[in-house]
Motif scaffolding. Structure first.
Motif, PDB file in Angstrom:
ATOM      1  N   MET A 172       0.858  -1.165   0.000  1.00  0.00           N
ATOM      2  CA  MET A 172       0.000   0.000   0.000  1.00  0.00           C
ATOM      3  C   MET A 172       0.905   1.229   0.000  1.00  0.00           C
ATOM      4  SD  MET A 172      -3.011   1.124   2.624  1.00  0.00           S
ATOM      5  CE  MET A 172      -1.993   1.100   4.063  1.00  0.00           C
ATOM      6  N   ASP A 173       0.489   2.246  -0.726  1.00  0.00           N
ATOM      7  CA  ASP A 173       1.269   3.482  -0.831  1.00  0.00           C
ATOM      8  C   ASP A 173       0.326   4.667  -0.655  1.00  0.00           C
ATOM      9  OD1 ASP A 173       3.193   5.419  -1.386  1.00  0.00           O
ATOM     10  OD2 ASP A 173       3.405   4.890  -3.497  1.00  0.00           O
ATOM     11  N   TRP A 174       0.688   5.584   0.233  1.00  0.00           N
ATOM     12  CA  TRP A 174      -0.058   6.837   0.361  1.00  0.00           C
ATOM     13  C   TRP A 174       0.626   7.860  -0.529  1.00  0.00           C
ATOM     14  CZ3 TRP A 174       1.569  11.715   2.050  1.00  0.00           C
ATOM     15  CH2 TRP A 174       0.550  12.670   2.110  1.00  0.00           C
TER      16      TRP A 174
ATOM     17  N   LEU B 238       6.485   5.078  -9.036  1.00  0.00           N
ATOM     18  CA  LEU B 238       5.784   3.843  -9.366  1.00  0.00           C
ATOM     19  C   LEU B 238       6.738   2.664  -9.414  1.00  0.00           C
ATOM     20  CD1 LEU B 238       3.310   5.175 -12.066  1.00  0.00           C
ATOM     21  CD2 LEU B 238       2.946   4.882  -9.613  1.00  0.00           C
ATOM     22  N   GLY B 239       7.971   2.898  -9.833  1.00  0.00           N
ATOM     23  CA  GLY B 239       8.992   1.846  -9.789  1.00  0.00           C
ATOM     24  C   GLY B 239       9.254   1.400  -8.364  1.00  0.00           C
ATOM     25  N   ASN B 240       9.291   2.365  -7.426  1.00  0.00           N
ATOM     26  CA  ASN B 240       9.457   2.023  -6.003  1.00  0.00           C
ATOM     27  C   ASN B 240       8.298   1.166  -5.530  1.00  0.00           C
ATOM     28  OD1 ASN B 240      11.781   3.549  -5.922  1.00  0.00           O
ATOM     29  ND2 ASN B 240      10.817   5.312  -4.950  1.00  0.00           N
ATOM     30  N   ARG B 241       7.088   1.501  -5.973  1.00  0.00           N
ATOM     31  CA  ARG B 241       5.897   0.736  -5.591  1.00  0.00           C
ATOM     32  C   ARG B 241       6.000  -0.697  -6.124  1.00  0.00           C
ATOM     33  NH1 ARG B 241       0.849   3.897  -7.317  1.00  0.00           N
ATOM     34  NH2 ARG B 241       1.672   5.363  -5.801  1.00  0.00           N
ATOM     35  N   LEU B 242       6.476  -0.852  -7.362  1.00  0.00           N
ATOM     36  CA  LEU B 242       6.647  -2.190  -7.928  1.00  0.00           C
ATOM     37  C   LEU B 242       7.688  -2.979  -7.144  1.00  0.00           C
ATOM     38  CD1 LEU B 242       6.236  -4.388 -10.068  1.00  0.00           C
ATOM     39  CD2 LEU B 242       7.912  -3.178 -11.486  1.00  0.00           C
ATOM     40  N   ARG B 243       8.828  -2.371  -6.839  1.00  0.00           N
ATOM     41  CA  ARG B 243       9.867  -3.075  -6.072  1.00  0.00           C
ATOM     42  C   ARG B 243       9.337  -3.525  -4.718  1.00  0.00           C
ATOM     43  NH1 ARG B 243      12.910   0.552  -8.787  1.00  0.00           N
ATOM     44  NH2 ARG B 243      12.866   2.137  -7.162  1.00  0.00           N
ATOM     45  N   ALA B 244       8.554  -2.678  -4.054  1.00  0.00           N
ATOM     46  CA  ALA B 244       7.975  -3.058  -2.756  1.00  0.00           C
ATOM     47  C   ALA B 244       7.016  -4.235  -2.928  1.00  0.00           C
ATOM     48  CB  ALA B 244       7.263  -1.862  -2.121  1.00  0.00           C
ATOM     49  N   ALA B 245       6.221  -4.225  -3.992  1.00  0.00           N
ATOM     50  CA  ALA B 245       5.282  -5.325  -4.240  1.00  0.00           C
ATOM     51  C   ALA B 245       6.044  -6.625  -4.496  1.00  0.00           C
ATOM     52  CB  ALA B 245       4.379  -4.990  -5.428  1.00  0.00           C
ATOM     53  N   LEU B 246       7.133  -6.563  -5.227  1.00  0.00           N
ATOM     54  CA  LEU B 246       7.933  -7.760  -5.490  1.00  0.00           C
ATOM     55  C   LEU B 246       8.600  -8.266  -4.217  1.00  0.00           C
ATOM     56  CD1 LEU B 246       9.486  -6.763  -8.939  1.00  0.00           C
ATOM     57  CD2 LEU B 246       7.630  -8.401  -8.498  1.00  0.00           C
ATOM     58  N   ARG B 247       9.050  -7.355  -3.348  1.00  0.00           N
ATOM     59  CA  ARG B 247       9.610  -7.785  -2.059  1.00  0.00           C
ATOM     60  C   ARG B 247       8.534  -8.486  -1.238  1.00  0.00           C
ATOM     61  NH1 ARG B 247      12.208  -2.729  -2.183  1.00  0.00           N
ATOM     62  NH2 ARG B 247      10.595  -1.838  -0.830  1.00  0.00           N
TER      63      ARG B 247
ATOM     64  N   LEU C 257       5.948 -10.142  -2.361  1.00  0.00           N
ATOM     65  CA  LEU C 257       5.771 -11.483  -2.922  1.00  0.00           C
ATOM     66  C   LEU C 257       6.849 -12.437  -2.425  1.00  0.00           C
ATOM     67  CD1 LEU C 257       4.754 -10.957  -6.662  1.00  0.00           C
ATOM     68  CD2 LEU C 257       3.410 -12.069  -4.870  1.00  0.00           C
ATOM     69  N   ALA C 258       8.083 -11.952  -2.352  1.00  0.00           N
ATOM     70  CA  ALA C 258       9.210 -12.796  -1.951  1.00  0.00           C
ATOM     71  C   ALA C 258       9.205 -13.107  -0.457  1.00  0.00           C
ATOM     72  CB  ALA C 258      10.528 -12.131  -2.346  1.00  0.00           C
ATOM     73  N   THR C 259       8.801 -12.132   0.361  1.00  0.00           N
ATOM     74  CA  THR C 259       8.907 -12.298   1.819  1.00  0.00           C
ATOM     75  C   THR C 259       7.585 -12.638   2.490  1.00  0.00           C
ATOM     76  OG1 THR C 259       8.476  -9.960   2.287  1.00  0.00           O
ATOM     77  CG2 THR C 259      10.785 -10.597   1.876  1.00  0.00           C
ATOM     78  N   GLY C 260       6.467 -12.325   1.823  1.00  0.00           N
ATOM     79  CA  GLY C 260       5.164 -12.516   2.455  1.00  0.00           C
ATOM     80  C   GLY C 260       4.841 -11.439   3.478  1.00  0.00           C
ATOM     81  N   CYS C 261       5.667 -10.405   3.544  1.00  0.00           N
ATOM     82  CA  CYS C 261       5.474  -9.326   4.517  1.00  0.00           C
ATOM     83  C   CYS C 261       5.061  -8.044   3.783  1.00  0.00           C
ATOM     84  CB  CYS C 261       6.772  -9.098   5.289  1.00  0.00           C
ATOM     85  SG  CYS C 261       6.632  -7.862   6.582  1.00  0.00           S
ATOM     86  N   PRO C 262       3.804  -7.600   3.933  1.00  0.00           N
ATOM     87  CA  PRO C 262       3.357  -6.379   3.241  1.00  0.00           C
ATOM     88  C   PRO C 262       4.165  -5.158   3.658  1.00  0.00           C
ATOM     89  CG  PRO C 262       1.512  -7.526   4.267  1.00  0.00           C
ATOM     90  CD  PRO C 262       2.766  -8.186   4.737  1.00  0.00           C
ATOM     91  N   GLU C 263       4.245  -4.192   2.768  1.00  0.00           N
ATOM     92  CA  GLU C 263       4.958  -2.943   3.055  1.00  0.00           C
ATOM     93  C   GLU C 263       4.021  -1.764   2.894  1.00  0.00           C
ATOM     94  OE1 GLU C 263       8.779  -2.263   1.309  1.00  0.00           O
ATOM     95  OE2 GLU C 263       9.186  -4.410   1.137  1.00  0.00           O
ATOM     96  N   TYR C 264       4.255  -0.740   3.703  1.00  0.00           N
ATOM     97  CA  TYR C 264       3.527   0.519   3.600  1.00  0.00           C
ATOM     98  C   TYR C 264       4.506   1.556   3.079  1.00  0.00           C
ATOM     99  CZ  TYR C 264       0.989   4.715   4.847  1.00  0.00           C
ATOM    100  OH  TYR C 264       0.348   5.929   4.797  1.00  0.00           O
ATOM    101  N   LEU C 265       4.113   2.238   2.014  1.00  0.00           N
ATOM    102  CA  LEU C 265       4.957   3.287   1.442  1.00  0.00           C
ATOM    103  C   LEU C 265       4.323   4.651   1.677  1.00  0.00           C
ATOM    104  CD1 LEU C 265       5.810   1.703  -2.042  1.00  0.00           C
ATOM    105  CD2 LEU C 265       7.015   1.418   0.117  1.00  0.00           C
ATOM    106  N   HIS C 266       5.151   5.646   1.717  1.00  0.00           N
ATOM    107  CA  HIS C 266       4.726   7.039   1.850  1.00  0.00           C
ATOM    108  C   HIS C 266       5.243   7.768   0.622  1.00  0.00           C
ATOM    109  CE1 HIS C 266       4.992  11.207   3.325  1.00  0.00           C
ATOM    110  NE2 HIS C 266       3.947  10.879   4.036  1.00  0.00           N
ATOM    111  N   ASP C 267       4.361   8.025  -0.342  1.00  0.00           N
ATOM    112  CA  ASP C 267       4.728   8.674  -1.600  1.00  0.00           C
ATOM    113  C   ASP C 267       5.848   7.930  -2.318  1.00  0.00           C
ATOM    114  OD1 ASP C 267       4.382  10.546  -3.602  1.00  0.00           O
ATOM    115  OD2 ASP C 267       5.750  11.992  -2.693  1.00  0.00           O
ATOM    116  N   GLY C 268       5.734   6.598  -2.352  1.00  0.00           N
ATOM    117  CA  GLY C 268       6.696   5.783  -3.080  1.00  0.00           C
ATOM    118  C   GLY C 268       7.936   5.398  -2.318  1.00  0.00           C
ATOM    119  N   SER C 269       8.077   5.865  -1.078  1.00  0.00           N
ATOM    120  CA  SER C 269       9.253   5.527  -0.270  1.00  0.00           C
ATOM    121  C   SER C 269       8.833   4.694   0.923  1.00  0.00           C
ATOM    122  CB  SER C 269       9.955   6.794   0.235  1.00  0.00           C
ATOM    123  OG  SER C 269      10.427   7.543  -0.865  1.00  0.00           O
ATOM    124  N   ALA C 270       9.709   3.780   1.347  1.00  0.00           N
ATOM    125  CA  ALA C 270       9.404   2.919   2.484  1.00  0.00           C
ATOM    126  C   ALA C 270       9.070   3.756   3.711  1.00  0.00           C
ATOM    127  CB  ALA C 270      10.587   2.013   2.779  1.00  0.00           C
TER     128      ALA C 270
END
Length: 86
Positions: free
Chosen positions: A1-3, A57-66, A68-81
């Protein structure tokens, strides 16, 4: 998820990325954009997508791929962790 903060004519927004699974070839061939803002659709490798996407959007894709790999969802703030990785 990204705000994403307000930008241009848009208010702030929450952006979600979902894993849609694998589509059969006949479904892929039948895909057609239905929104006037879209002119085409394409399936590309993640590495190629990085070059096609805006940085946020590339940052958002990388977070989504992470995720998928880890099973741990990430929260982004304007594309940054968020909170930032240390």
């Amino acid at each position: 998820m990204d705000w994403a903060p307000p930008h241009g004519p848009w208010d702030d927004q929450l952006c979600f990325v979902y894993d849609g699974g694998v589509l059969p070839h006949d479904r892929v061939a039948a895909l057609r954009p239905h929104d006037e803002e879209l002119s085409d659709t394409a399936f590309v490798a993640a590495s190629d997508a990085q070059e096609l996407l805006r940085p946020r959007l590339g940052n958002r894709l990388r977070a989504a791929l992470r995720t998928l790999a880890t099973g741990c969802p990430e929260y982004l703030h304007d594309g940054s962790a968020y909170p930032p990785h240390r």
